[in-house]
Write a protein that holds these residues in place. Structure first.
Motif, PDB file in Angstrom:
ATOM      1  N   LEU A 159     -23.168 -60.991  37.414  1.00  0.00           N
ATOM      2  CA  LEU A 159     -23.610 -60.551  38.719  1.00  0.00           C
ATOM      3  C   LEU A 159     -22.848 -59.340  39.192  1.00  0.00           C
ATOM      4  CD1 LEU A 159     -25.050 -60.983  41.441  1.00  0.00           C
ATOM      5  CD2 LEU A 159     -23.087 -62.344  42.092  1.00  0.00           C
ATOM      6  N   SER A 214     -22.412 -57.225  42.256  1.00  0.00           N
ATOM      7  CA  SER A 214     -22.798 -57.102  43.647  1.00  0.00           C
ATOM      8  C   SER A 214     -21.615 -56.511  44.358  1.00  0.00           C
ATOM      9  CB  SER A 214     -23.144 -58.466  44.227  1.00  0.00           C
ATOM     10  OG  SER A 214     -23.478 -58.374  45.578  1.00  0.00           O
ATOM     11  N   ALA A 246     -35.550 -55.947  38.705  1.00  0.00           N
ATOM     12  CA  ALA A 246     -34.784 -56.835  39.568  1.00  0.00           C
ATOM     13  C   ALA A 246     -35.646 -57.254  40.746  1.00  0.00           C
ATOM     14  CB  ALA A 246     -33.510 -56.143  40.060  1.00  0.00           C
ATOM     15  N   PRO A 279     -29.928 -57.300  45.280  1.00  0.00           N
ATOM     16  CA  PRO A 279     -29.017 -57.151  44.141  1.00  0.00           C
ATOM     17  C   PRO A 279     -28.519 -55.720  44.008  1.00  0.00           C
ATOM     18  CG  PRO A 279     -31.044 -58.264  43.498  1.00  0.00           C
ATOM     19  CD  PRO A 279     -31.257 -57.718  44.871  1.00  0.00           C
ATOM     20  N   ALA A 320     -26.598 -52.832  40.999  1.00  0.00           N
ATOM     21  CA  ALA A 320     -26.637 -52.532  39.572  1.00  0.00           C
ATOM     22  C   ALA A 320     -25.337 -51.886  39.129  1.00  0.00           C
ATOM     23  CB  ALA A 320     -27.807 -51.604  39.261  1.00  0.00           C
ATOM     24  N   GLN A 322     -27.394 -62.423  43.317  1.00  0.00           N
ATOM     25  CA  GLN A 322     -28.145 -61.914  42.178  1.00  0.00           C
ATOM     26  C   GLN A 322     -27.723 -60.492  41.889  1.00  0.00           C
ATOM     27  OE1 GLN A 322     -32.196 -60.443  42.620  1.00  0.00           O
ATOM     28  NE2 GLN A 322     -32.885 -61.988  41.150  1.00  0.00           N
ATOM     29  N   GLY A 323     -27.800 -60.088  40.622  1.00  0.00           N
ATOM     30  CA  GLY A 323     -27.441 -58.724  40.295  1.00  0.00           C
ATOM     31  C   GLY A 323     -27.961 -58.289  38.940  1.00  0.00           C
ATOM     32  N   THR A 324     -27.687 -57.042  38.573  1.00  0.00           N
ATOM     33  CA  THR A 324     -28.215 -56.429  37.359  1.00  0.00           C
ATOM     34  C   THR A 324     -27.136 -55.619  36.655  1.00  0.00           C
ATOM     35  OG1 THR A 324     -30.398 -56.235  38.362  1.00  0.00           O
ATOM     36  CG2 THR A 324     -29.965 -54.860  36.441  1.00  0.00           C
ATOM     37  N   THR A 331     -29.821 -57.157  32.101  1.00  0.00           N
ATOM     38  CA  THR A 331     -29.916 -58.552  32.534  1.00  0.00           C
ATOM     39  C   THR A 331     -29.772 -58.671  34.038  1.00  0.00           C
ATOM     40  OG1 THR A 331     -28.910 -59.257  30.449  1.00  0.00           O
ATOM     41  CG2 THR A 331     -28.921 -60.848  32.246  1.00  0.00           C
ATOM     42  N   THR A 332     -30.605 -59.528  34.638  1.00  0.00           N
ATOM     43  CA  THR A 332     -30.409 -59.936  36.024  1.00  0.00           C
ATOM     44  C   THR A 332     -30.338 -61.457  36.058  1.00  0.00           C
ATOM     45  OG1 THR A 332     -32.750 -60.155  36.571  1.00  0.00           O
ATOM     46  CG2 THR A 332     -31.759 -57.972  36.832  1.00  0.00           C
ATOM     47  N   THR A 370     -29.269 -65.043  38.908  1.00  0.00           N
ATOM     48  CA  THR A 370     -28.714 -65.616  40.131  1.00  0.00           C
ATOM     49  C   THR A 370     -27.681 -66.655  39.736  1.00  0.00           C
ATOM     50  OG1 THR A 370     -30.751 -65.285  41.379  1.00  0.00           O
ATOM     51  CG2 THR A 370     -29.215 -66.928  42.232  1.00  0.00           C
TER      52      THR A 370
END
Length: 484
Positions: free
Chosen positions: A28, A30, A121, A148, A150, A325-327, A336-337, A339
């Protein structure tokens, strides 16, 4: 980009994206970018499928985007809103169903792209407050919330592009009950030929496999408090006359322990390196309930004051940090993303402080603090290279994650970390292997190979405590800015 005059005449409600320990960052990113951020508004035409048929809808996507990024450092998009004007035919249909207000929840898909890599995302959970529709020909809804972020691994130009949009309308009657019990689901697609890029940014700097300072070594007990020059006591820290047995008899060593159990609360936030993914990510801001001075021991033989406190994380009535959540892009692993949910397990987190109570030898009154907590990490909503990866409902680390952070501060002068004053703390963490991941196929090896391992450096920043019993303390507590 100019804002449409038609849109600006409508009421809007802008919701600002706001947001203790490491593993939220495992997949993640963020975080808040150090780069200069700028606001942007992009007007797009969507074709939306309402129950009554297709309608062209103007959508305004607004946010604060960074102009620049550094490889390995996550970039945040803040103040995100998605606004749209309901077609008059839709508003009339809602009124005919007995509705007087309508709210909405929106879900916008965006594509992060850098070089030949891209990942889709979800900007989901955007909410629009209820708007009055009684007799209104034009009704505008503005949905907002956190989204999210990146992390880019290589220099170049990166873009953020809007894709499909969906939202649910929730019309309500004057008494607050739903006018349409199940709500109205609407799906929309960007009309062809449009440039749907929301922002572009320059990623500059060397490709990195790891960011931030190197992991801090476990301190030697003899080095916890550096030697200080002797000095005469100051007015702020007067030295008491030495006690003698003739004056008052022998003093107990240590004095009997006691506790006060003082309630307080605060927020903590910070960054962690994700060693295997070569990036850094934000943790929190996490709301923390603290019970101060559950134990207090004044040891006159060792000239130390030992204080124990406890901490509990809380989110929506649960013992956890907010799901996030993040990328990640271009780190040798598919974009990849995901949660993650970080749940506090076991006993309350322990906050143990020890101070050297010898102002002649240590005039600054140094204090060393250790924070220990245990977490379970769960992963869901995973996408790899834009394709959903069904990790199942019970994808988690095989063992709880044991996190220990260290901090150091002084009272004269007031520098560094103390529990009440807050400040920064750091440490490293080990992420155990994963289990229970996958539906129909075993995905445990994939997640373990991509994420699990040690050497993940963490630096957290805690805000000053809010003490309801102290009218001079900062209440409610502020959300601190993380330090690199």
């Amino acid at each position: 980009m100019a804002f449409s005059t038609h849109w600006a005449t409508h009421r809007s409600a802008r919701l600002t994206a706001g947001g203790l320990l490491v593993v939220a960052a495992s997949i993640l990113p963020s975080a808040e970018s150090a780069a200069q951020a700028r606001p942007s508004e992009t007007v797009l035409g969507y074709l939306c499928q309402f129950p009554s048929g297709s309608q062209a809808v103007t959508v305004v996507v607004s946010g604060t985007f960074a102009d620049e990024a550094t490889p390995g450092e996550p970039v945040e998009t803040g103040d995100v809103t998605v606004g749209l004007d309901l077609p008059p035919e839709v508003t009339r249909t809602l009124e005919q169903a007995g509705a007087t207000e309508v709210s909405a929840r929106a879900h916008l898909s965006v594509v992060y792209a850098a070089g030949t890599d891209s990942a889709e995302a979800d900007w989901s959970g955007l909410t629009a407050p209820a708007q009055d529709i009684t007799g209104e020909e034009d009704v505008s809804l503005v949905a907002g919330g956190p989204v999210p972020t990146a992390t880019f691994g290589s220099p170049g130009t990166a873009t953020v592009t809007a894709s499909d949009l969906s939202f649910r309308l929730d019309p309500s009657k004057p008494d607050g009950t739903p006018a349409v019990p199940s709500g109205i689901d609407v799906s929309c697609a960007v009309q062809g030929g449009q440039n749907a890029v929301l922002a572009s940014l320059t990623v500059s700097g060397p490709t990195t496999d790891e960011t931030g300072p190197p992991p801090s070594a476990e301190p030697d007990p003899d080095d916890l408090f550096p030697e200080e020059p002797r000095s005469e006591p100051t007015e702020e820290a007067p030295r008491e006359p030495a006690r003698t047995q003739a004056d008052e008899g022998p003093e107990p060593c240590p004095s009997p322990p006691f506790g006060l159990n003082i309630p307080a609360d605060t927020y903590a936030t910070g960054y962690t390196n994700v060693k295997k993914l070569g990036g850094a990510a934000l943790l929190g801001p996490a709301h923390t309930n603290v019970t101060m001075m559950t134990s207090y021991v004044n040891d006159n033989c060792l000239n130390t004051v030992q204080v124990g406190s406890t901490a509990e994380f809380g989110h929506e009535g649960k013992r956890q940090l907010p799901p996030a959540q993040g990328t990640f892009l271009t780190f040798g692993f598919m974009p990849t993303t995901a949660t993650i949910v970080l749940e506090q397990v076991g006993p309350t987190a322990a906050i143990d402080s020890v101070a050297l109570n010898d102002l002649e030898k240590y005039p600054s009154y140094p204090e060393y603090t250790t924070i220990s907590a245990t977490f379970a990490l769960r992963v869901k909503d995973v996408q790899v290279n834009g394709v959903a990866l069904d990790v199942g409902p019970d994808c988690h680390t095989a063992q709880p994650i044991k996190q220990v952070l260290h901090a150091y501060g002084t009272t004269y002068p007031a520098e560094g970390y103390t529990v009440q004053r807050g400040g920064t703390m750091d440490g490293t963490t080990y992420i155990p292997p994963f289990e229970g991941c996958g539906v129909g196929e075993d995905l445990d090896p994939l997640l373990t190979a991509s994420i699990s391992g040690g050497g993940n450096y963490i630096k957290m920043t805690q805000a000053p405590l809010c003490l309801p019993s102290n009218p001079e303390s900062p209440c409610p507590p502020e959300k601190p800015r993380p330090e690199r």
